[in-house]
Motif scaffolding. Structure first.
Motif, PDB file in Angstrom:
ATOM      1  N   LEU A 182     108.228  28.859 -16.380  1.00 12.90           N
ATOM      2  CA  LEU A 182     107.434  29.175 -17.550  1.00 12.90           C
ATOM      3  C   LEU A 182     107.475  28.000 -18.506  1.00 12.90           C
ATOM      4  CD1 LEU A 182     105.858  31.263 -19.201  1.00 12.90           C
ATOM      5  CD2 LEU A 182     108.034  31.985 -20.179  1.00 12.90           C
ATOM      6  N   VAL A 183     106.300  27.582 -18.937  1.00 11.34           N
ATOM      7  CA  VAL A 183     106.225  26.468 -19.885  1.00 11.34           C
ATOM      8  C   VAL A 183     105.343  26.878 -21.037  1.00 11.34           C
ATOM      9  CG1 VAL A 183     106.511  24.803 -18.019  1.00 11.34           C
ATOM     10  CG2 VAL A 183     104.232  25.418 -18.800  1.00 11.34           C
ATOM     11  N   LYS A 184     105.426  26.099 -22.096  1.00 14.59           N
ATOM     12  CA  LYS A 184     104.593  26.427 -23.243  1.00 14.59           C
ATOM     13  C   LYS A 184     103.163  25.959 -22.986  1.00 14.59           C
ATOM     14  CE  LYS A 184     104.274  25.431 -28.176  1.00 14.59           C
ATOM     15  NZ  LYS A 184     104.852  24.575 -29.225  1.00 14.59           N
ATOM     16  N   LYS A 185     103.067  24.776 -22.432  1.00 14.54           N
ATOM     17  CA  LYS A 185     101.724  24.217 -22.262  1.00 14.54           C
ATOM     18  C   LYS A 185     101.726  23.247 -21.094  1.00 14.54           C
ATOM     19  CE  LYS A 185      99.211  21.172 -24.882  1.00 14.54           C
ATOM     20  NZ  LYS A 185      98.678  20.431 -25.925  1.00 14.54           N
ATOM     21  N   ILE A 186     100.633  23.247 -20.353  1.00 11.42           N
ATOM     22  CA  ILE A 186     100.494  22.244 -19.291  1.00 11.42           C
ATOM     23  C   ILE A 186      99.654  21.123 -19.872  1.00 11.42           C
ATOM     24  CG2 ILE A 186      99.560  21.781 -17.019  1.00 11.42           C
ATOM     25  CD1 ILE A 186     100.096  24.718 -16.362  1.00 11.42           C
ATOM     26  N   ASN A 187     100.226  19.934 -19.928  1.00 12.96           N
ATOM     27  CA  ASN A 187      99.575  18.845 -20.641  1.00 12.96           C
ATOM     28  C   ASN A 187      98.630  18.009 -19.804  1.00 12.96           C
ATOM     29  OD1 ASN A 187     100.448  19.110 -23.219  1.00 12.96           O
ATOM     30  ND2 ASN A 187     102.314  17.926 -22.926  1.00 12.96           N
ATOM     31  N   ASP A 188      99.172  17.441 -18.762  1.00  8.99           N
ATOM     32  CA  ASP A 188      98.402  16.384 -18.130  1.00  8.99           C
ATOM     33  C   ASP A 188      98.901  16.117 -16.715  1.00  8.99           C
ATOM     34  OD1 ASP A 188      97.370  13.157 -19.497  1.00  8.99           O
ATOM     35  OD2 ASP A 188      96.495  14.487 -17.981  1.00  8.99           O
ATOM     36  N   VAL A 189      98.138  15.315 -16.010  1.00  9.70           N
ATOM     37  CA  VAL A 189      98.587  14.827 -14.712  1.00  9.70           C
ATOM     38  C   VAL A 189      98.654  13.325 -14.829  1.00  9.70           C
ATOM     39  CG1 VAL A 189      97.936  14.479 -12.315  1.00  9.70           C
ATOM     40  CG2 VAL A 189      97.574  16.685 -13.373  1.00  9.70           C
ATOM     41  N   ILE A 190      99.797  12.740 -14.534  1.00 14.52           N
ATOM     42  CA  ILE A 190      99.869  11.283 -14.623  1.00 14.52           C
ATOM     43  C   ILE A 190     100.367  10.693 -13.317  1.00 14.52           C
ATOM     44  CG2 ILE A 190     100.282  11.231 -17.110  1.00 14.52           C
ATOM     45  CD1 ILE A 190     103.222  10.792 -16.506  1.00 14.52           C
ATOM     46  N   SER A 191      99.966   9.451 -13.113  1.00 18.49           N
ATOM     47  CA  SER A 191     100.463   8.717 -11.957  1.00 18.49           C
ATOM     48  C   SER A 191     101.309   7.603 -12.506  1.00 18.49           C
ATOM     49  CB  SER A 191      99.324   8.082 -11.186  1.00 18.49           C
ATOM     50  OG  SER A 191      98.517   9.057 -10.634  1.00 18.49           O
ATOM     51  N   SER A 192     102.505   7.500 -12.026  1.00 12.51           N
ATOM     52  CA  SER A 192     103.326   6.450 -12.579  1.00 12.51           C
ATOM     53  C   SER A 192     104.150   5.770 -11.513  1.00 12.51           C
ATOM     54  CB  SER A 192     104.251   7.041 -13.635  1.00 12.51           C
ATOM     55  OG  SER A 192     105.111   6.034 -14.122  1.00 12.51           O
ATOM     56  N   ALA A 193     104.273   4.475 -11.672  1.00 10.87           N
ATOM     57  CA  ALA A 193     105.139   3.752 -10.751  1.00 10.87           C
ATOM     58  C   ALA A 193     106.441   3.397 -11.453  1.00 10.87           C
ATOM     59  CB  ALA A 193     104.457   2.492 -10.262  1.00 10.87           C
ATOM     60  N   GLU A 194     106.491   3.648 -12.759  1.00 12.37           N
ATOM     61  CA  GLU A 194     107.685   3.253 -13.502  1.00 12.37           C
ATOM     62  C   GLU A 194     108.623   4.433 -13.615  1.00 12.37           C
ATOM     63  OE1 GLU A 194     105.051   1.234 -16.647  1.00 12.37           O
ATOM     64  OE2 GLU A 194     106.963   0.206 -16.635  1.00 12.37           O
ATOM     65  N   ILE A 195     109.332   4.659 -12.522  1.00 11.73           N
ATOM     66  CA  ILE A 195     110.247   5.791 -12.465  1.00 11.73           C
ATOM     67  C   ILE A 195     111.658   5.264 -12.517  1.00 11.73           C
ATOM     68  CG2 ILE A 195     110.953   7.781 -11.114  1.00 11.73           C
ATOM     69  CD1 ILE A 195     108.260   7.522  -9.678  1.00 11.73           C
ATOM     70  N   PHE A 196     112.441   5.753 -13.485  1.00 17.17           N
ATOM     71  CA  PHE A 196     113.814   5.285 -13.614  1.00 17.17           C
ATOM     72  C   PHE A 196     114.787   6.368 -13.242  1.00 17.17           C
ATOM     73  CE2 PHE A 196     112.933   1.269 -15.497  1.00 17.17           C
ATOM     74  CZ  PHE A 196     111.687   1.442 -16.055  1.00 17.17           C
ATOM     75  N   ALA A 197     115.735   5.993 -12.427  1.00 15.21           N
ATOM     76  CA  ALA A 197     116.741   6.967 -12.027  1.00 15.21           C
ATOM     77  C   ALA A 197     117.718   7.153 -13.171  1.00 15.21           C
ATOM     78  CB  ALA A 197     117.467   6.468 -10.792  1.00 15.21           C
ATOM     79  N   ASP A 198     118.167   8.373 -13.331  1.00 15.36           N
ATOM     80  CA  ASP A 198     119.170   8.619 -14.360  1.00 15.36           C
ATOM     81  C   ASP A 198     120.511   8.773 -13.659  1.00 15.36           C
ATOM     82  OD1 ASP A 198     120.673   9.313 -16.484  1.00 15.36           O
ATOM     83  OD2 ASP A 198     119.400  10.984 -17.132  1.00 15.36           O
ATOM     84  N   SER A 199     121.223   7.656 -13.580  1.00 13.57           N
ATOM     85  CA  SER A 199     122.456   7.706 -12.805  1.00 13.57           C
ATOM     86  C   SER A 199     123.560   8.452 -13.522  1.00 13.57           C
ATOM     87  CB  SER A 199     122.946   6.296 -12.476  1.00 13.57           C
ATOM     88  OG  SER A 199     121.855   5.487 -12.180  1.00 13.57           O
ATOM     89  N   THR A 200     123.440   8.538 -14.820  1.00  8.11           N
ATOM     90  CA  THR A 200     124.524   9.200 -15.543  1.00  8.11           C
ATOM     91  C   THR A 200     124.426  10.708 -15.414  1.00  8.11           C
ATOM     92  OG1 THR A 200     123.192   9.294 -17.548  1.00  8.11           O
ATOM     93  CG2 THR A 200     124.597   7.356 -17.250  1.00  8.11           C
ATOM     94  N   ARG A 201     123.215  11.188 -15.250  1.00  9.61           N
ATOM     95  CA  ARG A 201     123.021  12.630 -15.097  1.00  9.61           C
ATOM     96  C   ARG A 201     123.676  13.418 -16.209  1.00  9.61           C
ATOM     97  NH1 ARG A 201     120.184  15.670 -11.136  1.00  9.61           N
ATOM     98  NH2 ARG A 201     119.645  14.284  -9.432  1.00  9.61           N
ATOM     99  N   VAL A 202     123.357  13.033 -17.395  1.00  6.44           N
ATOM    100  CA  VAL A 202     123.872  13.780 -18.535  1.00  6.44           C
ATOM    101  C   VAL A 202     123.468  15.253 -18.407  1.00  6.44           C
ATOM    102  CG1 VAL A 202     123.550  14.088 -21.008  1.00  6.44           C
ATOM    103  CG2 VAL A 202     123.898  11.800 -20.068  1.00  6.44           C
ATOM    104  N   ASN A 203     122.219  15.425 -18.074  1.00  3.46           N
ATOM    105  CA  ASN A 203     121.743  16.773 -17.829  1.00  3.46           C
ATOM    106  C   ASN A 203     121.541  16.902 -16.321  1.00  3.46           C
ATOM    107  OD1 ASN A 203     120.113  19.037 -17.374  1.00  3.46           O
ATOM    108  ND2 ASN A 203     119.118  18.836 -19.375  1.00  3.46           N
ATOM    109  N   PRO A 204     122.291  17.796 -15.679  1.00  2.00           N
ATOM    110  CA  PRO A 204     122.205  17.851 -14.226  1.00  2.00           C
ATOM    111  C   PRO A 204     120.823  18.197 -13.698  1.00  2.00           C
ATOM    112  CG  PRO A 204     123.378  19.763 -15.069  1.00  2.00           C
ATOM    113  CD  PRO A 204     123.193  18.841 -16.219  1.00  2.00           C
ATOM    114  N   TYR A 205     119.974  18.728 -14.558  1.00  2.00           N
ATOM    115  CA  TYR A 205     118.665  19.125 -14.078  1.00  2.00           C
ATOM    116  C   TYR A 205     117.587  18.086 -14.335  1.00  2.00           C
ATOM    117  CZ  TYR A 205     121.102  23.491 -13.833  1.00  2.00           C
ATOM    118  OH  TYR A 205     122.021  24.441 -13.547  1.00  2.00           O
ATOM    119  N   VAL A 206     117.994  16.998 -14.967  1.00  2.00           N
ATOM    120  CA  VAL A 206     117.024  15.916 -15.178  1.00  2.00           C
ATOM    121  C   VAL A 206     117.433  14.772 -14.284  1.00  2.00           C
ATOM    122  CG1 VAL A 206     116.161  14.208 -16.821  1.00  2.00           C
ATOM    123  CG2 VAL A 206     116.491  16.576 -17.537  1.00  2.00           C
ATOM    124  N   GLU A 207     116.586  14.459 -13.311  1.00  2.00           N
ATOM    125  CA  GLU A 207     117.007  13.448 -12.336  1.00  2.00           C
ATOM    126  C   GLU A 207     116.512  12.054 -12.654  1.00  2.00           C
ATOM    127  OE1 GLU A 207     115.717  14.474  -8.450  1.00  2.00           O
ATOM    128  OE2 GLU A 207     113.637  14.817  -9.012  1.00  2.00           O
TER     129      GLU A 207
END
Lengths: 834, 160
Positions: free
Chosen positions: A644-669
């Motif tokens: 469930l979300v408040k709003k569906i915003n957009d569809v984006i294509s991105s090549a600039e994906i950064f890994a979150d190695s610290t994983r402060v939030n386990p659900y954000v990769e």
């Protein structure tokens, strides 16, 4: 001579006569003697006699334009039937089948009667005598003596056209020499020659021009017969049928037009009852308009039928694998109409033997594009459909721009050139920039992809700078071609290329320049195609050192959580976007659910998850208003979950994906950067695992039991992006597989060759620097020590074409990234673990 | 029209036990083509190369206002590339298209008896044999006969 009321029956009879005539004439042609009349034909004579005896007196003639017939003519026909054949043998009747002076709408029967009475064999019946400018009317041509026309064999006209073309080339040469010689007299004479040649060219072209009615009037019969057999009522109206086209083009356009008309009658129009329900008249209206516009002939076929069903089209396209779900989601209605031109498409649920033989609109488009034209469709549900064909006036002679590359000349058809831009330091409005690794032109607020001619030709050492951009209009939109310099603008005669060369999509013919040199004519669509190809190899070559940024372009859906965080969910994991009314949500002990597609869909508010608050799914905060709930449906192992979300915003294509190695939030990769925004990437898999994991078996279905089996295998992974390396690594570790990861194909291959027995399976990305996945797998397959290894591609390039390419190169499976459970099942089954 | 066919037939009837060949040299070997298939011989001509085309297609030439495709026979035979500036053009009409075969040097037209004809040996090599199914063992030299229909077939097939 009396009069008969025109009825359906009478018209049927007349048409039958026409058909009979054709058969008889054919017989005469073949056997040089009058063929035996068949029983049916004799019966026809009887019927006609009956008609003349029983016909009513002095009735008004029906005024319907498409059925208008000169009754006198039918009388004539009847009278002539027994003697017509012998008349045909003895007299040479001069008739103009194709001329249509001012009459807007040609009575169809009259035309056909005239053409069948002509002596000429069927082929040359349409041979154009130089009639367009003649004043004679077709009406009286049968009764009068010889008219102002001459019958000429088409071959002779073709020759004339060729010779004129050659003359044009010689004239060009002469003009050049005259320039060099600088002799006044020579210049004067050559100018005179120039004027004469141009006039001659125009006149010869005129001889080959035929009004488009020569093709269109045949449709009266087609529409009549087809609609009758389908129980529909359709009226054909022709406007502007006197518009003229070169004969060669008329030939080329005949079949596509027939197909479109048949299609319209067959699938476009509703039956009279259905039409009445929609408040339309019970008779459908098929309008074909033809006119000249900016150097082209436009033929528009519009109907007031049921229009195109966008939804069905999209479904069919998806079914046939012509598009992916992501591409469909991004398409406007107008863009989806173009899907009907894709090969293999046919939405008719019953393919009738009239128009739906699977040949389809793609052949129409190919044929029209072959002659340099375009096809467009617009449609409105229940209102109608309109198909517009734009065709060049003539094939053979084109105005073109000549350019020079590496000392040789090339020609680009003028009608495909939008603009010429010279890149100099200093002009403010145009720039060449890079967007996601590709060169683009920024011009007056718009962006166009660029490609260098030298790159297309595969020239390794480029000796010239390419600072002139030719902005081309191609079937992939506007593309800029970077060239060294332009030479000249001139009219060229197109010479076809050998069949062998027609496979090279960048060329569409050759021509001989004034200097005598041969120049290849470039095909702008072929160039546009090459833009795609060369960019990816360039891209992968350039990308060596950026470790944390992926070369893959991944699509994400961006949503707002209820705490207004912007979250990105990888498109590959999204099954559907849905809306539910708050009343549909049922609160149960295990959490909130919604009845969905015959099952219960658990609904989870991801706001809490992302904010690391309680995971209590029962506590689903719902606003008291009736506003619909936006839910992103994701799926794993055939189980659906709703976020469930408040709003569906957009569809984006991105090549600039950064890994979150610290994983402060386990659900954000990880995080994505798009423009100025940063979004958190939701680790869908982990969310589901944690939801499900409490009690039920996790996604490692019986995973614990499999672990010892998996541990026996070592998997080699080739992946250049840190983000995806982490992802895959986590997946394999959780599953219990041994593995080693390498950053590109080359390193992976070296490792494999060093120790071929170490690995049981290869998992590889496609887009990698130095050696991509396709090259890696073909190297593996051609190496005797390695060819036995199962290879799985895990990639973001997931179109049908990409899949085929991957399998062809040697991959055993071709899977999509970020779909962990599928990858795992594939590995398990290939290694015979599960 | 009628006369032409008759006279052609006449020719064939009279000389049915021998054939005439237009001959040329490639890499020191002697080759020939049925003279009736050759339209003309032309000296080396300026050529427009065709980027992206296969290596045996050397370019396009202007033959009195017609565009002909120049094929390097050396490349077809798997030999080192043709020097287009010095290669002679043997122009034939294949499948309705004008094709010029680029050869090292031109030799005379010869007439050879059919009993000299025999199958080409395997020693010619696969690449050449696919275009040269027969040879003629003339007293002085062996003539390898290039079958233009096979060349034509190869070119058309590559188009796919």
């Amino acid at each position: 001579m009396g009069q008969v009321k025109m009825t359906q029956a009478v018209l049927d009879l007349v048409l039958e006569c026409v058909d009979t005539f054709r058969v008889l004439l054919k017989g005469i042609e073949e056997t040089k003697a009058e063929p035996e009349l068949l029983v049916t034909q004799k019966a026809l004579a009887v019927k006609l006699k009956e008609l003349s005896l029983t016909g009513q007196k002095n009735p008004p003639v029906e005024k319907r334009p498409s059925m208008k017939v000169e009754l006198k003519k039918s009388e004539y026909v009847k009278a002539q039937l027994p003697t017509a054949v012998s008349q045909v043998n003895s007299k040479a009747k001069q008739v103009e089948p194709g001329a249509s002076p001012v009459n807007k709408i040609k009575p169809p029967v009259k035309e056909e009667v005239e053409s069948t009475l002509a002596v000429a064999p069927v082929n040359t019946a349409s041979a154009k005598s130089n009639a367009p400018s003649s004043e004679s009317t077709a009406k009286s041509s049968i009764d009068d003596g010889p008219t102002d026309t001459v019958r000429i064999h088409v071959g002779i006209l073709d020759n004339l056209m060729n010779l004129t073309g050659e003359l044009v080339l010689i004239r060009n040469q002469l003009l050049q020499h005259a320039k060099i010689a600088e002799s006044d007299n020579l210049t004067k004479v050559s100018h005179r020659l120039n004027v004469l040649t141009s006039e001659l060219q125009t006149e010869v072209m005129k001889t080959r021009m035929q009004p488009v009615s020569s093709v269109l009037t045949k449709f009266y019969r087609v529409v009549r017969d087809t609609s009758k057999s389908l129980g529909k009522k359709i009226e054909l109206i022709l406007e502007g049928a006197e518009t003229e086209l070169d004969k060669t083009i008329i030939e080329a356009v005949k079949d596509p037009l027939t197909h479109i008309v048949r299609n319209s009658v067959d699938h476009g129009f509703e039956t009279p009852d259905v039409r009445k329900e929609f408040g339309k008249s019970d008779t459908g209206r098929l309008l074909i308009t033809s006119f000249h516009e900016s150097g082209q002939v436009v033929i528009r076929i519009s109907d007031d039928g049921k229009g195109l069903d966008v939804k069905r089209i999209k479904e069919k396209a998806l079914e046939k694998g012509l598009v992916t779900a992501e591409e469909l989601a991004k398409m406007s209605d107008k863009e989806s109409f173009r899907l009907i031109f894709e090969p293999g498409f046919s939405t008719a649920s019953q393919v009738s033997n009239l128009s739906g033989r699977g040949v389809g609109m793609d052949v129409v488009r190919t044929n029209i594009e072959k002659i340099g034209g375009t096809v467009e469709v617009t449609s409105e549900r229940n209102v109608g459909t309109s198909i517009t064909l734009r065709i060049p006036l003539t094939l053979a002679i084109l105005p073109a721009l000549t350019i020079k590359s590496e000392g040789h000349l090339y020609a680009i058809p003028q009608n495909k050139i939008i603009e010429l831009i010279r890149l100099d330091a200093g002009s403010g409005t145009q720039f060449v920039e890079e967007l996601q690794g590709r060169p683009v032109l920024r011009l007056r607020g718009e962006i166009f992809p660029l490609v260098k001619l030298s790159t297309i030709f595969g020239v390794n050492e480029v000796r010239e700078d390419e600072n002139v951009i030719v902005l081309l209009s191609t079937d992939r939109g506007q593309v800029g071609l970077m060239i060294h310099d332009i030479e000249d603008s001139s009219e060229i005669v197109v010479k076809p290329l050998h069949a062998n060369l027609s496979a090279l999509s960048v060329y569409t013919g050759a021509t001989i320049m004034g200097s005598g040199a041969v120049a290849l004519i470039l095909d702008v669509n072929g160039i546009a195609q090459r833009t795609g190809l060369e960019i990816s190899t360039e891209e992968s070559k350039r990308n060596d050192d950026s470790l944390s940024v992926s070369t893959d372009v991944v699509d994400f859906i961006v949503v707002d959580s209820f705490s207004d965080d912007e979250i990105a969910i990888p498109m590959a994991q999204v099954k559907r976007l849905e809306e539910f009314a708050p009343s549909q949500v049922i609160k149960t002990v295990n959490g909130s659910v919604v009845k969905y597609r015959g099952a219960l869909l658990p609904v989870i508010d991801i706001t809490k998850i992302v904010n690391r608050k309680s995971f209590d799914t029962a506590d689903l905060k719902l606003s008291t208003s009736d506003e619909p709930l936006h839910v992103v449906v994701v799926s794993r192992s055939n189980q659906d979950f709703g976020f469930l979300v408040k709003k569906i915003n957009d569809v984006i294509s991105s090549a600039e994906i950064f890994a979150d190695s610290t994983r402060v939030n386990p659900y954000v990769e990880g995080k994505i950067i798009s423009g100025d925004d940063v979004y958190s990437i939701l680790d869908v898999s982990k969310v589901i695992t944690d939801i499900v994991g409490k009690g039920q078996a996790g996604h490692l279905k019986g995973g614990e039991a499999l672990k010892p089996h998996r541990a026996k295998h070592k998997i080699l992974v080739a992946e250049d992006s840190l983000f995806f390396r982490n992802q895959l690594g986590q997946l394999l570790t959780d599953a219990g597989y041994g593995f080693e990861i390498f950053e590109d194909g080359e390193k992976a291959l070296t490792e494999l060759m060093r120790d071929p027995k170490k690995y049981s399976l290869v998992v590889s990305d496609i887009e990698m620097p130095r050696m991509n996945g396709l090259e890696l797998v073909s190297q593996i397959r051609s190496n005797n020590n390695l060819s036995h290894l199962p290879a799985v591609a895990v990639t973001t390039r997931f179109s049908v074409g990409d899949q085929q390419k991957g399998i062809k190169a040697g991959f055993t499976n071709y899977l999509e990234k970020l779909n962990g459970s599928e990858v795992l099942s594939a590995l398990d089954s290939l290694l015979k673990v599960a | 029209m009628q006369n032409d066919t008759e006279s052609k037939q006449g020719l064939e009837l009279v000389a049915s036990n021998s054939q005439q060949f237009s001959t040329f040299e490639i890499s020191g070997k002697w080759y020939g083509i049925d003279v009736t298939k050759v339209q003309e011989i032309v000296k080396p001509m300026a050529m427009t190369p065709i980027p992206l085309a296969p290596s045996y297609i050397r370019g396009l030439i202007n033959l009195r206002g017609q565009v002909a495709m120049a094929i390097g026979v050396r490349e077809l035979f798997g030999l080192s590339p043709t020097n287009v500036d010095e290669a002679m053009n043997v122009v034939c009409k294949l499948n309705g298209y004008l094709v010029s075969l680029l050869v090292d040097a031109i030799d005379d037209v010869v007439e050879l008896q059919n009993d000299l004809k025999t199958a080409a040996p395997a020693t010619l090599g696969k690449d050449i044999k696919r275009f040269v199914p027969h040879i003629y063992k003339s007293p002085q030299r062996i003539l390898c006969v290039v079958n233009v229909d096979m060349v034509s077939g190869f070119l058309s097939q590559k188009a796919a």
